[in-house]
Scaffold this active site. Structure first.
Site, PDB file in Angstrom:
ATOM      1  N   CYS A   3       0.781  -1.239   0.000  1.00 45.70           N
ATOM      2  CA  CYS A   3       0.000   0.000   0.000  1.00 45.70           C
ATOM      3  C   CYS A   3       0.818   1.297   0.000  1.00 45.70           C
ATOM      4  O   CYS A   3       0.506   2.204  -0.785  1.00 45.70           O
ATOM      5  CB  CYS A   3      -1.032   0.010   1.126  1.00 45.70           C
ATOM      6  SG  CYS A   3      -0.760  -1.126   2.461  1.00 45.70           S
TER       7      CYS A   3
ATOM      8  N   ARG B 132       6.799 -11.325   5.078  1.00 44.74           N
ATOM      9  CA  ARG B 132       6.386 -11.094   6.457  1.00 44.74           C
ATOM     10  C   ARG B 132       6.985 -12.173   7.341  1.00 44.74           C
ATOM     11  O   ARG B 132       7.015 -13.341   6.962  1.00 44.74           O
ATOM     12  CB  ARG B 132       4.857 -11.159   6.590  1.00 44.74           C
ATOM     13  CG  ARG B 132       4.168 -10.070   5.829  1.00 44.74           C
ATOM     14  CD  ARG B 132       2.663 -10.115   6.052  1.00 44.74           C
ATOM     15  NE  ARG B 132       2.009  -9.181   5.151  1.00 44.74           N
ATOM     16  CZ  ARG B 132       0.698  -9.103   5.000  1.00 44.74           C
ATOM     17  NH1 ARG B 132      -0.097  -9.894   5.685  1.00 44.74           N
ATOM     18  NH2 ARG B 132       0.174  -8.224   4.155  1.00 44.74           N
TER      19      ARG B 132
ATOM     20  N   GLN C 257       0.571 -11.060  -3.075  1.00 43.96           N
ATOM     21  CA  GLN C 257      -0.823 -10.695  -2.903  1.00 43.96           C
ATOM     22  C   GLN C 257      -1.402 -10.290  -4.244  1.00 43.96           C
ATOM     23  O   GLN C 257      -0.734  -9.633  -5.033  1.00 43.96           O
ATOM     24  CB  GLN C 257      -0.926  -9.497  -1.969  1.00 43.96           C
ATOM     25  CG  GLN C 257      -0.566  -9.799  -0.542  1.00 43.96           C
ATOM     26  CD  GLN C 257      -0.766  -8.583   0.336  1.00 43.96           C
ATOM     27  OE1 GLN C 257      -0.219  -7.526   0.050  1.00 43.96           O
ATOM     28  NE2 GLN C 257      -1.536  -8.727   1.389  1.00 43.96           N
TER      29      GLN C 257
ATOM     30  N   ASP D 104      -3.175  -7.890  -5.011  1.00 46.07           N
ATOM     31  CA  ASP D 104      -3.527  -6.692  -4.268  1.00 46.07           C
ATOM     32  C   ASP D 104      -4.128  -5.634  -5.184  1.00 46.07           C
ATOM     33  O   ASP D 104      -3.833  -5.590  -6.371  1.00 46.07           O
ATOM     34  CB  ASP D 104      -2.223  -6.133  -3.675  1.00 46.07           C
ATOM     35  CG  ASP D 104      -2.459  -5.343  -2.399  1.00 46.07           C
ATOM     36  OD1 ASP D 104      -3.621  -5.216  -1.990  1.00 46.07           O
ATOM     37  OD2 ASP D 104      -1.468  -4.865  -1.825  1.00 46.07           O
TER      38      ASP D 104
ATOM     39  N   HIS E 234      -5.675  -1.321  -4.695  1.00 49.85           N
ATOM     40  CA  HIS E 234      -6.154  -0.231  -3.854  1.00 49.85           C
ATOM     41  C   HIS E 234      -7.089   0.622  -4.674  1.00 49.85           C
ATOM     42  O   HIS E 234      -6.795   0.934  -5.825  1.00 49.85           O
ATOM     43  CB  HIS E 234      -4.975   0.577  -3.319  1.00 49.85           C
ATOM     44  CG  HIS E 234      -4.108  -0.250  -2.420  1.00 49.85           C
ATOM     45  ND1 HIS E 234      -2.956  -0.855  -2.863  1.00 49.85           N
ATOM     46  CD2 HIS E 234      -4.280  -0.642  -1.134  1.00 49.85           C
ATOM     47  CE1 HIS E 234      -2.433  -1.559  -1.866  1.00 49.85           C
ATOM     48  NE2 HIS E 234      -3.209  -1.452  -0.813  1.00 49.85           N
TER      49      HIS E 234
ATOM     50  N   LYS F 222     -14.132  -4.198   7.466  1.00 50.51           N
ATOM     51  CA  LYS F 222     -13.815  -5.003   6.284  1.00 50.51           C
ATOM     52  C   LYS F 222     -14.860  -6.066   6.017  1.00 50.51           C
ATOM     53  O   LYS F 222     -15.648  -6.416   6.896  1.00 50.51           O
ATOM     54  CB  LYS F 222     -12.454  -5.666   6.458  1.00 50.51           C
ATOM     55  CG  LYS F 222     -12.389  -6.615   7.646  1.00 50.51           C
ATOM     56  CD  LYS F 222     -11.049  -7.346   7.721  1.00 50.51           C
ATOM     57  CE  LYS F 222     -11.008  -8.262   8.940  1.00 50.51           C
ATOM     58  NZ  LYS F 222      -9.815  -9.097   9.005  1.00 50.51           N
TER      59      LYS F 222
ATOM     60  N   HIS G  38      -8.409  -1.361   0.490  1.00 50.84           N
ATOM     61  CA  HIS G  38      -7.486  -2.432   0.086  1.00 50.84           C
ATOM     62  C   HIS G  38      -8.361  -3.619  -0.274  1.00 50.84           C
ATOM     63  O   HIS G  38      -9.329  -3.875   0.421  1.00 50.84           O
ATOM     64  CB  HIS G  38      -6.616  -2.958   1.234  1.00 50.84           C
ATOM     65  CG  HIS G  38      -5.888  -1.937   2.026  1.00 50.84           C
ATOM     66  ND1 HIS G  38      -4.539  -1.738   1.881  1.00 50.84           N
ATOM     67  CD2 HIS G  38      -6.288  -1.093   2.989  1.00 50.84           C
ATOM     68  CE1 HIS G  38      -4.148  -0.813   2.745  1.00 50.84           C
ATOM     69  NE2 HIS G  38      -5.183  -0.398   3.425  1.00 50.84           N
TER      70      HIS G  38
END
Length: 643
Positions: free
Chosen positions: A338, A367, A385, A387, A389, A469, A515
């Site tokens: 992000c 991670r 991911q 991912d 945004h 979320k 996200h």
RNA sequence: GCUGACGUAGCUCAGUCGGUAGAGCACAUCCUUGGUAAGGAUGAGGUCACCGGUUCAAUCCCGGUCGUCAGCUCCA
């Protein structure tokens, strides 16, 4: 005799003699129902089926087919197991023993280490106790008396549990069955004889109250059923799940590996696994472009300053790897994408006319995960991911959420997952962003789901500190749930990075930021995909789609023509030139779960045909190559998942 | 990270109550040219996870480390 009016779930009401039990009511309805009824709900309160009914009420009866029936069945089973353990190990102390999604467990504190053989002994003892068919008897004690009782039992865990109960609790319920007494809210089955078929599945370590600083306990898992076939089916299900284990199939099918010397939790994709991944990613990118997203690429590392601004160094540091020093500056490997996307946002002055911006990236993040939690592809330390945004205005959020939900559904269906479950996670205690924002965002999530006619559950207080979320769980071929997609509001980052856009009014406004990951991570997704299909990928994803097998070397030339034609059509084909009989090769390709084998010999060369053998279906007979290719191509194009 | 179990050939696993190891599959070579789930012969392959300790001698016993597995806790 006095009468009571009992209303059943279908709305029908009937009068019975006062003091009648739910079991007797069941009998009056049908013998079978009476036999199968395990537990009753009287005016919304769960009660044993031998509880006398003295007032007019609404009554619901539950059998093993109902969640509540199952729960009671397993809960009573866990008591029975604890009883058996107590008989075999009189010094045993007990923690908690609830029913879980599939069966039950009990946490036990004994000095001896339990092994598989011990489980067999406990099972034997349980059988004996079942034969005695002792009733579960409820007893209520005052808090003080309960403390005295468990003090005598020297069970400090129960004492702690009682201690934690409300001071005003007037009656603490205990259940006794054949001399074994346990603290328990209940309710229970009428007697131990109700428990028919069971198996203790495993024993493993646990902690009192799940806290590794507290006492270590041993947890015994078990399952029980009222019918033999149910138990057999369940045990078969476990076997099937083992067969589908993606770690095993990953090796067998040569898809990926993990190298302990090079670092745990890090995935190496072999050519075949990489091929599947590539197909997934290609599809993913095309669909994102179609759905109004733009694609980004961002770096893997960033200066400490960036992670300080984003707040990751204060909120996420324990999951981040130690920094590396470059030109006397600390750089961190990214645990999320992000902040990078936000930097791109901030390269320009944004207008409300530019919004919404939907930016997607297959971003690989790293991670730190505790060593004990790593698990094949499902829990790793480096993952990609899928991912994206979304930056938008307040007015746009609901439509944007609706679109993400639709897109997510489309993706899952495309990969052959039909059953999805939705969870809305609301405001936790400690948060950033004002109440109004939370309220508005949470409502937009709920409204979006409602707009799509989707049912959802609320996970009260389950949101991240930066926003509410939606989590989407999918069910695989074995009906197992996996948490994959997530759609999260973020009130934190736009604030921290001071993101703005110029509104219609010519003033600066804060954009909303969402996200979202649809597949979650490519690694985990592939793990689930492998298990869902048991390694037999649909043709459009299969790393090798077709194997061409000549009957002998004499037909290599003809086979080569077939191979070339398939390659011309971009079909993933292998030419099996090995010096082996075709029975051997068929077995080999069959175990490699390749969707199609084309067998060519004298007959096919003469007729200018091929013989098709389909994975798991066997010989389909002769066909024209062109017909086969066009069918195959249409199956690939349509992403047909039924093979 | 914690608890427990485990770590032997590329894979699946035997084995050694302490005297440096074995099978099947896979692999290589040769024979065989075969019609829908394993043709035959021969051969090559292992610092028995790693590091220490005990011992005349350790793959085996002890300690530590790393990793895997079942859980706990946490998560995409």
């Amino acid at each position: 005799m006095e009468k009571v009016k009992i209303t059943l779930p279908d709305g029908s009401a009937k009068e019975y003699d006062k003091g009648i039990t739910p079991l007797e009511v069941a009998k009056s309805i049908s013998g079978r129902l009476a036999k199968e009824t395990l537990i009753a709900e009287i005016d919304g309160i769960m009660k044993e089926i031998n509880t006398p009914i003295n007032n007019d009420c609404e009554l619901k009866l539950y059998t093993f087919n109902d969640e509540k029936g199952k729960e009671t069945y397993w809960h009573s089973s866990s008591h029975l197991m604890a009883h058996a353990v107590k008989e075999l190990y009189p010094e045993a102390k007990f923690g908690v023993g609830p029913a879980i999604d599939n069966g039950f467990y009990y946490d036990i504190d004994i000095n001896e280490k339990l092994s598989e053989e011990d489980l067999v002994r406990i099972e034997k003892k349980m059988k004996e106790l079942i034969e005695k068919n002792e009733p579960f008897k409820r007893k209520e004690l005052s808090k003080a008396d309960a403390l005295v009782f468990f003090n005598e039992q020297k069970d400090e865990y129960k004492l702690e549990l009682i201690d934690g109960l409300d001071e005003n609790t007037t009656a603490i319920s205990l259940y006794n069955e054949g001399g074994f007494t346990d603290l328990c809210l209940g309710p229970h089955l009428p007697s131990t004889g109700y428990i028919k078929y069971f198996k203790l599945l495993s024993v493993s370590g646990s902690y009192w109250r799940g806290d590794e600083n507290k006492a270590r306990m041993q947890r015994i898992y078990g399952i029980s059923f009222p019918k033999q076939k149910m138990l057999t089916d369940y045990l078969e299900f476990i076997e099937e799940a083992k067969k589908r284990d993606h770690r095993k199939l990953g090796k067998q099918l040569d898809l990926f590996s993990i190298h302990e010397d090079a670092g745990p939790g890090l995935i190496y994709w072999h050519p075949k696994g990489a091929r599947v991944r590539n197909e997934i990613e290609d599809f993913w990118k095309k669909e994102h472009l179609k759905n109004g997203y733009d694609l980004l690429y961002s770096p893997h590392i960033g200066k400490a300053q960036l992670w300080e601004t984003s707040g990751h160094l204060s909120h996420f540091k324990e999951n981040m790897y130690s920094p590396m020093e470059i030109d006397e500056q600390d750089y961190y490997v990214k645990p999320m994408n992000c902040p990078f996307h936000i930097l791109i946002y901030k390269t320009d002055l944004r207008s409300y006319r530019d919004l919404p911006l939907r930016w997607a990236e297959l971003g690989t993040v790293y991670r730190y995960e505790k060593s004990g939690v790593l698990h094949g592809l499902l829990r790793v330390r480096g993952f990609t991911q899928d991912d994206a945004h979304i930056f938008c205005t307040k007015e746009q959020i609901e439509d944007e959420i609706i679109e993400v939900i639709r897109f997510s559904n489309y993706m899952w269906k495309s990969f052959g997952f039909e059953s999805l479950k939705y969870y809305v996670s609301t405001r936790p205690e400690k948060v950033t962003g004002n109440d109004e924002l939370w309220e508005q965002a949470t409502n937009s999530l709920k409204k979006a789901l409602e707009h799509e006619g989707l049912e959802y559950e609320i996970d009260e207080g389950g949101g991240a500190f930066y926003g509410p979320k939606i989590d989407i769980k999918i069910k695989d071929a074995l009906n197992r749930e996996w948490q994959m997609s997530t759609i999260q509001f973020d009130f934190n980052l736009p604030e921290r990075f001071d993101m703005t856009y110029i509104g219609e009014d010519g003033k600066e406004h804060r954009p909303f930021m969402v996200h979202r990951a649809l597949l979650g991570s490519i690694e985990r997704f592939m793990g689930v995909l492998i298990e869902h299909y048991a390694g037999s990928f649909p043709v459009w994803l299969a790393p090798v789609q077709v194997a061409v097998i000549p009957v002998s070397q004499n037909y290599f030339d003809y086979a080569q023509k077939i191979v070339s034609s398939l390659l011309d059509e971009n079909i993933r084909v292998k030419f099996d030139k090995r010096n082996e009989k075709i029975g051997y090769k068929i077995r080999d390709w069959e175990t490699q779960k390749v969707p199609y084998m084309l067998i060519v010999g004298d007959k096919e060369e003469t007729n200018n045909t091929i013989s098709i053998r389909k994975h798991k279906h066997g010989d389909l007979g002769e066909s024209k190559l062109d017909d086969f290719i066009s069918e195959l191509k249409s199956s690939i194009k349509n992403r047909n998942n039924n093979n």
